[in-house]
Structure formats: C-alpha cells, structure tokens
Design a protein around this motif. Structure first.
Motif, short mmCIF file in Angstrom:
data_model
loop_
_atom_site.label_atom_id
_atom_site.label_comp_id
_atom_site.label_asym_id
_atom_site.label_seq_id
_atom_site.Cartn_x
_atom_site.Cartn_y
_atom_site.Cartn_z
N ARG A 135 0.98 10.09 -36.47
CA ARG A 135 0.04 9.87 -37.57
C ARG A 135 -0.13 8.36 -37.76
O ARG A 135 0.84 7.61 -37.73
N TRP A 136 -1.36 7.93 -37.95
CA TRP A 136 -1.66 6.51 -38.17
C TRP A 136 -2.98 6.41 -38.93
O TRP A 136 -3.69 7.40 -39.10
N ARG A 137 -3.33 5.20 -39.38
CA ARG A 137 -4.57 4.99 -40.12
C ARG A 137 -5.63 4.45 -39.17
O ARG A 137 -5.43 3.44 -38.50
N ASP A 138 -6.77 5.14 -39.12
CA ASP A 138 -7.87 4.74 -38.25
C ASP A 138 -8.67 3.64 -38.94
O ASP A 138 -9.22 3.86 -40.02
N PRO A 139 -8.76 2.45 -38.35
CA PRO A 139 -9.43 1.35 -39.02
C PRO A 139 -10.94 1.55 -39.18
O PRO A 139 -11.55 0.97 -40.08
N SER A 140 -11.54 2.35 -38.33
CA SER A 140 -12.99 2.55 -38.41
C SER A 140 -13.38 3.40 -39.62
O SER A 140 -14.49 3.27 -40.13
N SER A 319 3.22 -4.31 -30.66
CA SER A 319 3.32 -4.03 -32.08
C SER A 319 4.73 -3.58 -32.43
O SER A 319 5.49 -3.14 -31.56
N ASN A 320 5.05 -3.66 -33.70
CA ASN A 320 6.41 -3.30 -34.13
C ASN A 320 6.49 -1.84 -34.55
O ASN A 320 7.22 -1.49 -35.47
N THR A 321 5.76 -0.99 -33.86
CA THR A 321 5.74 0.43 -34.21
C THR A 321 6.59 1.24 -33.25
O THR A 321 6.81 0.85 -32.09
N GLY A 322 7.08 2.40 -33.73
CA GLY A 322 7.81 3.33 -32.87
C GLY A 322 8.97 2.67 -32.15
O GLY A 322 9.76 1.92 -32.73
N GLY A 323 9.07 2.95 -30.86
CA GLY A 323 10.17 2.43 -30.06
C GLY A 323 9.87 1.15 -29.32
O GLY A 323 10.71 0.68 -28.53
N SER A 339 2.06 -3.89 -36.87
CA SER A 339 1.14 -2.90 -36.33
C SER A 339 -0.19 -2.91 -37.06
O SER A 339 -0.25 -3.01 -38.29
N SER A 340 -1.28 -2.84 -36.29
CA SER A 340 -2.65 -2.74 -36.78
C SER A 340 -3.17 -4.04 -37.40
O SER A 340 -4.28 -4.07 -37.91
N ASN A 341 -2.40 -5.12 -37.31
CA ASN A 341 -2.79 -6.40 -37.90
C ASN A 341 -3.29 -7.32 -36.79
O ASN A 341 -2.49 -7.91 -36.05
N ALA A 342 -4.62 -7.47 -36.68
CA ALA A 342 -5.20 -8.27 -35.59
C ALA A 342 -4.83 -9.74 -35.72
O ALA A 342 -4.62 -10.43 -34.72
N ASP A 343 -4.74 -10.25 -36.96
CA ASP A 343 -4.36 -11.66 -37.15
C ASP A 343 -2.93 -11.90 -36.68
O ASP A 343 -2.63 -12.92 -36.04
N ALA A 344 -2.04 -10.96 -37.00
CA ALA A 344 -0.65 -11.10 -36.56
C ALA A 344 -0.56 -10.99 -35.04
O ALA A 344 0.24 -11.69 -34.40
N PHE A 345 -1.37 -10.11 -34.45
CA PHE A 345 -1.43 -9.98 -32.99
C PHE A 345 -1.87 -11.31 -32.38
O PHE A 345 -1.26 -11.82 -31.43
N HIS A 346 -2.93 -11.89 -32.94
CA HIS A 346 -3.43 -13.18 -32.45
C HIS A 346 -2.32 -14.24 -32.51
O HIS A 346 -2.12 -15.00 -31.55
N ALA A 347 -1.61 -14.29 -33.65
CA ALA A 347 -0.58 -15.31 -33.83
C ALA A 347 0.54 -15.16 -32.80
O ALA A 347 1.01 -16.16 -32.23
#
Length: 402
Positions: A135-140, A319-323, A339-347
């Motif tokens: 289960r996760w949140r769909d950004p769209s 991402s810091n999700t699951g395993g 997880s799901s944070n594009a700015d954090a991914f970029h950083a």
C-alpha cells in the motif's frame, strides 16, 4: 522431498525462489519446485507444474475480460484440487510456500492442507498476513493505492488459517516485513528474518570501462541505471526526472532495462534502453557499466535489483522504504532519501555524484556486504536448518512464541 510452492516461474519472487532451490540442491537437499506456470522445455526434472495448460479454461477467459478477481476465484478450486492431488501422490516432508496470490491459491486453500505437514511461508510481500500486497500513496491522485487488495472474506480466512495452524513459520526477507508481520500476526505465530540470497559467483563486478564499451556507452558520461519488471507509481519511476532537475544532464546518461519508462526526460540526458533482459551475462554487464543504481520505490520488500547491483560493485541511491535500507546503507553502500520525496531524491543523488572519489570504497563495501549477508549458499543453509528443525519436531510442539 522438501517442496517449494509458488505461483509463477517469472518475476522477482520467482527469480529469488529459483536461486534458493538451486542452492538447497547444492547442499544436498532433496527439493522439488511446484508451481502453477505451464511447464517449460528447459525445466529441471524436479520442477512440477500443477497447471500444465497454457491458458485458462474458456469460461474463465471470458470472465477475466470483465473481472479478473472473479476469474481468479473460479481458478482457486481448480488449483487447490491440483495441489491436494499432488500432495496425495507425493507427500512431502515440508512445504515452503512462496509467492501464491496470482495463481488463485488462497488462505482458504491452505486450510485444507494436512495439519501434520510442516509449513514455512516466505513473505515476498504483505499479502500472506495483510489485506494487500503493498500500500502506498499515488501522487497523481493523492489517494492511497494498493495491489492485490483483499475483501473482508479474505481477511477472515487469514484469521482462521493462523488460528488453526499456529505451527506455521513465517519468514520475512527484509527487516521491515518481518516487523510488520510480527505486529499483524497472532502472538503464537513464529516469524523469522531470513533475507533472499544471490549467487555471488554469477553476479560479480566487471571492469566498468569494459562493460561500458560492450554496451556502446559514452565513457565520458556518468551512467545512472534503473531496471524493473514493472515501471509504475509503486516503483517511483516518476521521481527520476524530477530528481534530475537542476543537474547538468549533459554529463549524465540513464541506462534502463525491463518495462519501458513512461516518463519524459531532459533532452540533454543520454538514454540507453535495453527492454526485458533474460540473459544473465547481459544483466551483469548492465549493472557493472552503471556508476550508480537508482531504486526510488514507494513500496517494496527486498528488491533483487539492489542486491544484484551491489554484487556487481555498483552503489545504490534508493528510497528508505521496505527493505531497501537493509542493503543501501548510508555512508557504506549507498544513499537513502525519504520515500516519494523528489527533492530529497535530488539531494541524495547530488550528494552521490559529488562523492565520486569515494565510489571505489562504496563499490568494495557493497560487494563485501552481499558476500557476508546475502550470499545464496549462506541463506540456503539457514533455510535448511529451519526445515530440518520443523521436520524433526512433532506438530504439537512446533510453535514457540515469537
């Protein structure tokens, strides 16, 4: 024999299952792999298809056009009967359940298995104990999304199965799913943490310059990689172009395989796409050619791609999700972002690119981590120890508290 039971012979769960089966046989265990895929010409003789037909019966095919869920419910009794028939013909010493939900076998089916038969259930996702696989949140849409979501009847069947079979042993490949299962399952259900294994003799580093040359990649670019059987919101593919914003993409390339990515990328980003890759030699070359592997999943368990990448000496930005944190360890083998944070991914991607001088150390530590904690031979020994314990233990004494 020990029976490994799963739905399919394709996909990530099937790959990790196949690796475990071969490693167990190498250790001298008598193992049979039962599955619900059509038999293949190259199958090991110890493989057995419980549904050798290549297609569903005509009525199920028609129903599937309107409701796959209803078609799966129709398939459940057929597959359950096939499993029970095989169990009568060739009674095993133990059954290790693996991925099951796509074949129609449900908790209600498992309640019909002989009560004296030892059961181990390896959780490739949350479906064995939860109302969905992930289960996760769909950004769209901003809405919660889930796959393999179940109905109240299925949830009640779970409760009944675990009430009737407190001796079943659940195995979590990741620390995350292990703790999730311990929280959700009754207290008398034993939950063990045993990761998936990888054959380190097959997945190993190749010289990056040679791997890039073999794929025709520009050696002057830094190559990021992404590979997945499915390109979806759950896998976070939409985050990749957003993470690239603000970077000098003229110095970067993106190496992709698996399902085609639906996203649009910057025009100055070099792309090298390879579709579905079944050839192991090519897969090792792809991982070895990459400078960094990207795993931006919103929901995942212990993705094979991360293990395979580290085994081939390529650090991971994930991402810091699951395993994923079990494998991509900050400051050691990779970089993690929320997880799901594009700015954090970029950083974190920028931080990884800025740490180029440290990549050789990351590459070495990634390989060492896989050899120490995820080598399939070591994982198979842990499973075999568990199997032997359960086979030797009377059913009435087979359920210590978790």
């Amino acid at each position: 024999p020990i029976v490994i039971l799963s739905d399919s012979l394709s996909g990530g769960a099937a790959n990790s299952t196949g690796r475990m089966v071969e490693a167990l046989r190498t250790l001298g265990a008598t193992v049979e792999r039962w599955h619900f895929s059509p038999p293949r010409a190259e199958d090991n003789p110890n493989h057995h298809s419980l549904d050798p037909k290549s297609k569903r019966p005509p009525v199920e095919r028609v129903i599937k056009n309107f409701s796959r869920a209803q078609a799966d419910r129709m398939r459940q009794p057929r597959h359950t009967d096939a499993l029970l028939k095989r169990l009568r013909q060739r009674p095993p010493a133990l059954v290790n359940l693996r991925n099951l939900h796509s074949c129609g076998i449900h908790h209600q089916s498992l309640r019909r298995l002989p009560p004296e038969l030892p059961l181990v259930w390896t959780m490739h996702d949350c479906w064995p104990f939860y109302d969905c696989a992930f289960r996760w949140r769909d950004p769209s849409t901003g809405q919660e999304d889930a796959i393999i979501a179940d109905n109240p009847a299925g949830i009640e069947q779970r409760r009944q199965l675990f009430a009737e079979r407190p001796d079943i042993v659940m195995v979590g490949p990741s620390a995350w799913i292990t703790e999730h299962a311990r929280h959700e399952l009754p207290d008398d259900i034993r939950v063990e943490h045993i990761p998936n294994g990888i054959p380190t003799t097959l997945f190993h580093p190749r010289p990056k310059a040679e791997a890039k040359a073999a794929l025709g990649l520009n050696p002057d670019l830094t190559w990021l990689a992404f590979g997945s059987t499915w390109a979806s919101s759950r896998k976070g593919t939409d985050l990749i172009p957003r993470a690239l914003e603000g970077l000098d993409c003229s110095t970067l390339g993106l190496l992709c395989w698996g399902e085609a990515l639906p996203e649009t990328f910057p025009p100055d980003l070099a792309l090298s796409t390879h579709g579905r890759v079944d050839d192991l030699d090519q897969l090792v070359t792809l991982y070895s050619a990459a400078d960094l592997f990207l795993c931006p999943s919103r929901a995942d368990n212990l993705p094979n791609t991360v293990l395979e990448s580290l085994a081939c000496g390529t650090p991971v930005v994930g991402s810091n999700t699951g395993g994923i944190p079990d494998m991509a360890r900050p400051g050691q083998t990779g970089w993690l972002f929320e997880s799901s944070n594009a700015d954090a991914f970029h950083a974190q991607l920028r931080a990884a690119l800025d740490a180029r001088n440290e990549w050789p150390a990351y590459q070495e530590r990634g390989r060492q981590l896989v050899e120490a904690e995820f080598a399939v031979e070591k994982i198979a020994r842990r499973y075999l120890t568990l199997y032997e314990e359960l086979i030797a233990t009377p059913v009435t004494h087979r359920h210590p508290a978790k």
